[in-house]
Design an enzyme around this catalytic site. Structure first.
Site, mmCIF file in Angstrom:
data_model
loop_
_atom_site.group_PDB
_atom_site.id
_atom_site.type_symbol
_atom_site.label_atom_id
_atom_site.label_comp_id
_atom_site.label_asym_id
_atom_site.label_seq_id
_atom_site.Cartn_x
_atom_site.Cartn_y
_atom_site.Cartn_z
ATOM 1 N N SER A 121 10.010 -37.499 30.619
ATOM 2 C CA SER A 121 9.111 -37.001 31.659
ATOM 3 C C SER A 121 9.754 -35.866 32.441
ATOM 4 C CB SER A 121 8.714 -38.125 32.615
ATOM 5 O OG SER A 121 9.858 -38.707 33.166
ATOM 6 N N HIS A 142 5.037 -34.956 25.801
ATOM 7 C CA HIS A 142 4.979 -35.880 26.938
ATOM 8 C C HIS A 142 3.579 -36.454 27.117
ATOM 9 C CE1 HIS A 142 5.333 -36.519 31.547
ATOM 10 N NE2 HIS A 142 5.698 -37.608 30.904
ATOM 11 N N GLU A 154 1.629 -32.995 27.292
ATOM 12 C CA GLU A 154 2.399 -31.774 27.565
ATOM 13 C C GLU A 154 3.290 -31.476 26.364
ATOM 14 O OE1 GLU A 154 3.082 -31.560 32.393
ATOM 15 O OE2 GLU A 154 4.327 -32.955 31.270
ATOM 16 N N ASN A 192 4.508 -33.694 36.376
ATOM 17 C CA ASN A 192 5.424 -34.418 37.264
ATOM 18 C C ASN A 192 6.014 -33.538 38.356
ATOM 19 O OD1 ASN A 192 5.130 -37.011 36.348
ATOM 20 N ND2 ASN A 192 6.732 -36.835 34.806
HETATM 21 N N1 3HC Z 1 -6.089 -48.783 24.390
HETATM 22 C C1 3HC Z 1 -7.338 -48.286 24.436
HETATM 23 N N2 3HC Z 1 -8.111 -48.353 25.532
HETATM 24 C C2 3HC Z 1 -7.589 -48.933 26.613
HETATM 25 C C3 3HC Z 1 -6.285 -49.438 26.655
HETATM 26 C C4 3HC Z 1 -5.528 -49.356 25.486
HETATM 27 N N3 3HC Z 1 -4.270 -49.804 25.404
HETATM 28 N N4 3HC Z 1 -6.055 -49.946 27.893
HETATM 29 C C5 3HC Z 1 -7.172 -49.744 28.606
HETATM 30 N N5 3HC Z 1 -8.095 -49.130 27.826
HETATM 31 C C6 3HC Z 1 -9.439 -48.729 28.190
HETATM 32 C C7 3HC Z 1 -10.238 -49.926 28.608
HETATM 33 O O1 3HC Z 1 -10.800 -50.563 27.485
HETATM 34 C C8 3HC Z 1 -11.272 -49.296 29.512
HETATM 35 O O2 3HC Z 1 -12.359 -48.798 28.752
HETATM 36 P P1 3HC Z 1 -13.879 -49.005 29.272
HETATM 37 O O3 3HC Z 1 -13.907 -48.447 30.681
HETATM 38 O O4 3HC Z 1 -14.666 -48.190 28.296
HETATM 39 O O5 3HC Z 1 -14.100 -50.468 29.207
HETATM 40 C C9 3HC Z 1 -10.573 -48.081 30.092
HETATM 41 O O6 3HC Z 1 -9.385 -47.891 29.318
HETATM 42 C C10 3HC Z 1 -10.197 -48.275 31.526
HETATM 43 O O7 3HC Z 1 -9.457 -49.454 31.664
HETATM 44 P P2 3HC Z 1 -9.759 -50.540 32.758
HETATM 45 O O8 3HC Z 1 -11.212 -50.879 32.809
HETATM 46 O O9 3HC Z 1 -8.803 -51.666 32.513
HETATM 47 O O10 3HC Z 1 -9.304 -49.912 34.141
HETATM 48 P P3 3HC Z 1 -9.858 -48.732 35.038
HETATM 49 O O11 3HC Z 1 -11.250 -48.342 34.782
HETATM 50 O O12 3HC Z 1 -9.473 -49.174 36.394
HETATM 51 O O13 3HC Z 1 -8.946 -47.493 34.628
HETATM 52 C C11 3HC Z 1 -6.924 -46.266 34.439
HETATM 53 C C12 3HC Z 1 -7.569 -47.631 34.467
HETATM 54 C C13 3HC Z 1 -7.409 -45.470 33.237
HETATM 55 C C14 3HC Z 1 -5.433 -46.517 34.308
HETATM 56 C C15 3HC Z 1 -7.291 -45.473 35.757
HETATM 57 O O14 3HC Z 1 -7.056 -46.282 36.870
HETATM 58 C C16 3HC Z 1 -6.494 -44.184 35.905
HETATM 59 O O15 3HC Z 1 -6.839 -43.173 35.331
HETATM 60 N N6 3HC Z 1 -5.418 -44.266 36.721
HETATM 61 C C17 3HC Z 1 -4.510 -43.129 36.910
HETATM 62 C C18 3HC Z 1 -3.512 -43.123 35.781
HETATM 63 C C19 3HC Z 1 -2.604 -41.955 35.859
HETATM 64 O O16 3HC Z 1 -2.622 -41.138 36.768
HETATM 65 N N7 3HC Z 1 -1.727 -41.868 34.852
HETATM 66 C C20 3HC Z 1 -0.716 -40.833 34.804
HETATM 67 C C21 3HC Z 1 0.535 -41.353 35.390
HETATM 68 S S1 3HC Z 1 1.802 -40.153 35.368
HETATM 69 C C22 3HC Z 1 2.591 -40.364 33.918
HETATM 70 O O17 3HC Z 1 2.256 -41.204 33.102
HETATM 71 C C23 3HC Z 1 3.724 -39.434 33.648
HETATM 72 C C24 3HC Z 1 5.041 -40.150 33.629
HETATM 73 O O18 3HC Z 1 5.977 -39.250 33.085
HETATM 74 C C25 3HC Z 1 5.534 -40.569 34.983
#
Ligand code: 3HC
Length: 287
Positions: A121, A142, A154, A192
């Site tokens: 990251s 990434h 990325e 990030n």
């Molecule tokens: N495979 C496929 N689909 C999946 C899955 C998986 N492993 N896990 C979850 N899903 C799907 C679910 O089936 C669901 O689909 P549906 O809405 O069609 O039923 C969908 O993803 C959303 O899951 P949930 O219903 O469980 O949860 P939410 O609607 O609350 O969404 C979230 C969860 C997508 C994580 C949302 O809250 C979000 O976008 N959060 C922000 C995440 C973010 O910012 N990530 C980036 C972080 S920074 C990073 O990673 C960089 C690192 O370097 C630090």
């Protein structure tokens, strides 16, 4: 011209490695995921196959699809199994020495034309490339958590990555249903570099007693339309991961905005890593 990718290796079966392996297998590639011991491998395999069971249960994929994905996915404890891979994605701990050791080993195993990429990251990718004999075919790739859901990848170009490697990785990301963006190999890349100081600022606000965690989260969710507030996201991304990323960016850009706040250090020192180990900001009050 892009290189043909058919067989992919993923090193690391943690949160990111398993999510990446799942995504890649779903897109039609043959995938091997490696871990360092049987317990971690079993846990990583369960993460991947458990997601397919979950998606089948929700009716999002059919049993036949799940069986097809499982059929082209396997785990290994032996990196020598990667000798026929066209692309290997490293997703191990955010520690440059460990990554360099791994890159050196993989460089000796992979075929001459294979690409070797890191899901780091924020660590300098060129340093990993420097220990290999394939510097033009090393880059960053990434993914974002949760990898199967988030639409961005990325593609990180070091000062020596070839155009062919970058084009191949962009095409590969698109084949996964992701949108690629290209970043230079500077700490934090694009996302990030912006996201980490935002999350650190939220911790500082809380440390200074400016608001409760709940209100900070609600503020950003309802005020800005973000899917998660900063504390929810910190717990989700991992507090250890956030600390390592902040440290890496701060090392390269010694600006206070990137300096890890004391509370973040204390959380990690206390073994509170967030959702991944069930202890984070959300249950801090419970001790
Ligand atoms: N495979 C496929 N689909 C999946 C899955 C998986 N492993 N896990 C979850 N899903 C799907 C679910 O089936 C669901 O689909 P549906 O809405 O069609 O039923 C969908 O993803 C959303 O899951 P949930 O219903 O469980 O949860 P939410 O609607 O609350 O969404 C979230 C969860 C997508 C994580 C949302 O809250 C979000 O976008 N959060 C922000 C995440 C973010 O910012 N990530 C980036 C972080 S920074 C990073 O990673 C960089 C690192 O370097 C630090």
């Amino acid at each position: 011209m892009a290189i043909s990718i058919k067989k992919v290796g993923v090193v690391g079966g943690g949160l990111m490695g398993a999510g990446i392996a799942q995504t890649v297998a779903q897109a039609g590639y043959d995938v091997i995921m490696a871990e360092v011991n049987q317990e971690l491998l079993d846990r990583g395999m369960e993460r991947v196959t458990g997601a397919w069971t979950m998606l089948t249960g929700k009716g999002k994929i059919t049993e036949a699809q799940a069986a097809e994905y499982r059929g082209r996915f396997r785990g290994t404890l032996d990196l020598a199994d990667f000798s026929d891979r066209d692309l290997v994605i490293e997703a191990i701990i955010e520690n440059q020495d460990e990554k360099k050791k791994l890159f050196k080993t993989l460089d000796g195993i992979l075929s001459e034309g294979a690409l070797l990429v890191s899901n780091t990251s924020s660590l300098p990718v060129v340093e990993m490339a420097s220990v290999t004999g394939r510097q033009t075919r090393v880059a960053g790739l990434h993914f974002f958590n949760p990898a199967p859901v988030m639409k961005l990848v990325e593609v990180v170009r070091t000062i020596v990555t070839s155009d062919e490697t970058i084009e191949t990785l962009k095409e590969f990301a698109r084949s996964l249903g992701k949108t690629p963006i290209v970043a230079k190999d500077s700490a934090g890349f694009i996302v990030n570099f912006l996201l980490i100081p935002y999350m650190l600022a939220a911790i500082r606000m809380y440390e200074h007693g400016m608001a409760s965690m709940e209100d900070i989260d609600t503020g950003m969710k309802l005020g800005c339309g973000y899917p998660m507030g900063p504390f929810e996201l910190l717990d989700y991304v991992g507090l250890d991961t956030t600390l390592w990323a902040a440290e890496a960016i701060y090392k390269e850009f010694p600006d206070e905005a990137y300096a890890p706040p004391t509370l973040l250090r204390r959380m990690v020192q206390a073994g509170r890593y967030g959702k991944k180990n069930g202890k984070g900001f959300w249950n801090l009050d419970e001790g």
